[in-house]
Motif scaffolding. Structure first.
Motif, PDB file in Angstrom:
ATOM      1  N   GLY A  27      17.654 -47.017  19.298  1.00  0.00           N
ATOM      2  CA  GLY A  27      16.880 -46.458  18.641  1.00  0.00           C
ATOM      3  C   GLY A  27      16.528 -45.073  18.832  1.00  0.00           C
ATOM      4  O   GLY A  27      16.656 -45.009  17.295  1.00  0.00           O
ATOM      5  N   ASP A  28      15.240 -44.925  19.036  1.00  0.00           N
ATOM      6  CA  ASP A  28      15.079 -43.709  19.699  1.00  0.00           C
ATOM      7  C   ASP A  28      15.352 -42.818  19.803  1.00  0.00           C
ATOM      8  O   ASP A  28      15.705 -41.078  19.071  1.00  0.00           O
ATOM      9  N   LEU A  29      16.886 -43.079  20.593  1.00  0.00           N
ATOM     10  CA  LEU A  29      18.006 -41.709  20.355  1.00  0.00           C
ATOM     11  C   LEU A  29      19.088 -41.686  19.433  1.00  0.00           C
ATOM     12  O   LEU A  29      18.834 -40.559  19.193  1.00  0.00           O
ATOM     13  N   PHE A  32      16.331 -38.924  17.454  1.00  0.00           N
ATOM     14  CA  PHE A  32      16.443 -38.336  17.811  1.00  0.00           C
ATOM     15  C   PHE A  32      17.856 -37.389  17.566  1.00  0.00           C
ATOM     16  O   PHE A  32      17.968 -36.181  16.501  1.00  0.00           O
ATOM     17  N   VAL A  33      19.070 -38.311  17.702  1.00  0.00           N
ATOM     18  CA  VAL A  33      20.775 -37.866  17.051  1.00  0.00           C
ATOM     19  C   VAL A  33      20.089 -36.971  15.495  1.00  0.00           C
ATOM     20  O   VAL A  33      20.807 -36.337  15.230  1.00  0.00           O
ATOM     21  N   GLY A  34      19.865 -38.465  14.523  1.00  0.00           N
ATOM     22  CA  GLY A  34      19.627 -38.049  13.204  1.00  0.00           C
ATOM     23  C   GLY A  34      18.824 -36.677  13.300  1.00  0.00           C
ATOM     24  O   GLY A  34      19.182 -36.228  11.743  1.00  0.00           O
ATOM     25  N   LEU A  41      12.629 -30.561  10.778  1.00  0.00           N
ATOM     26  CA  LEU A  41      11.493 -29.891  11.054  1.00  0.00           C
ATOM     27  C   LEU A  41      11.429 -30.250  12.351  1.00  0.00           C
ATOM     28  O   LEU A  41      11.476 -30.647  13.423  1.00  0.00           O
ATOM     29  N   PRO A  42      11.116 -28.960  13.675  1.00  0.00           N
ATOM     30  CA  PRO A  42      10.753 -29.091  14.721  1.00  0.00           C
ATOM     31  C   PRO A  42       9.550 -29.933  14.902  1.00  0.00           C
ATOM     32  O   PRO A  42      10.350 -30.600  16.254  1.00  0.00           O
ATOM     33  N   ILE A  43       8.653 -29.997  14.328  1.00  0.00           N
ATOM     34  CA  ILE A  43       7.665 -31.248  15.048  1.00  0.00           C
ATOM     35  C   ILE A  43       8.206 -32.587  14.664  1.00  0.00           C
ATOM     36  O   ILE A  43       8.262 -33.662  15.824  1.00  0.00           O
ATOM     37  N   ALA A  48      10.717 -37.464  18.290  1.00  0.00           N
ATOM     38  CA  ALA A  48      12.230 -38.149  18.576  1.00  0.00           C
ATOM     39  C   ALA A  48      12.367 -38.206  19.724  1.00  0.00           C
ATOM     40  O   ALA A  48      12.151 -38.734  20.442  1.00  0.00           O
ATOM     41  N   ILE A  49      11.655 -36.536  20.620  1.00  0.00           N
ATOM     42  CA  ILE A  49      12.114 -36.008  22.402  1.00  0.00           C
ATOM     43  C   ILE A  49      10.813 -36.951  22.821  1.00  0.00           C
ATOM     44  O   ILE A  49      11.290 -37.545  23.420  1.00  0.00           O
ATOM     45  N   PHE A  50       9.551 -37.180  21.753  1.00  0.00           N
ATOM     46  CA  PHE A  50       9.017 -37.432  23.070  1.00  0.00           C
ATOM     47  C   PHE A  50       8.628 -39.252  22.775  1.00  0.00           C
ATOM     48  O   PHE A  50       8.822 -39.835  24.177  1.00  0.00           O
TER      49      PHE A  50
END
Length: 79
Positions: A27-29, A32-34, A41-43, A48-50
């Motif tokens: 789900g988190d991946l 991130f892809v989405g 926005l970068p944040i 998502a990376i965090f």
């Protein structure tokens, strides 16, 4: 704090299942892809990376403690 508590008591492998952790990271991946593909926005991308990194840490903890606890169980059997 959950990661810290898991390190203290060493029972991650009994508290969570690997299937749950794999669904969580999936789900988190996809989040991130989405975020990346829709130019969020970068944040949002950093968040998502965090979360993906936290998932990797939790899966690593799960595997480490699973192996460690199995090894301790085998040592107790042979004593």
């Amino acid at each position: 704090s959950q990661i810290y508590i898991a390190c203290q008591n060493g029972r991650v492998d009994q508290a969570l299942s690997l299937g749950f952790l794999l669904c969580w990271i999936a789900g988190d991946l996809t989040n991130f892809v989405g975020c990346y593909l829709t130019n969020q926005l970068p944040i949002q991308i950093l968040t998502a990376i965090f979360y993906v990194n936290m998932d990797i840490i939790m899966i690593s903890q799960f595997v480490y403690y699973k192996l460690k606890n199995q090894k301790m169980t085998k040592c107790k059997v042979f004593q």
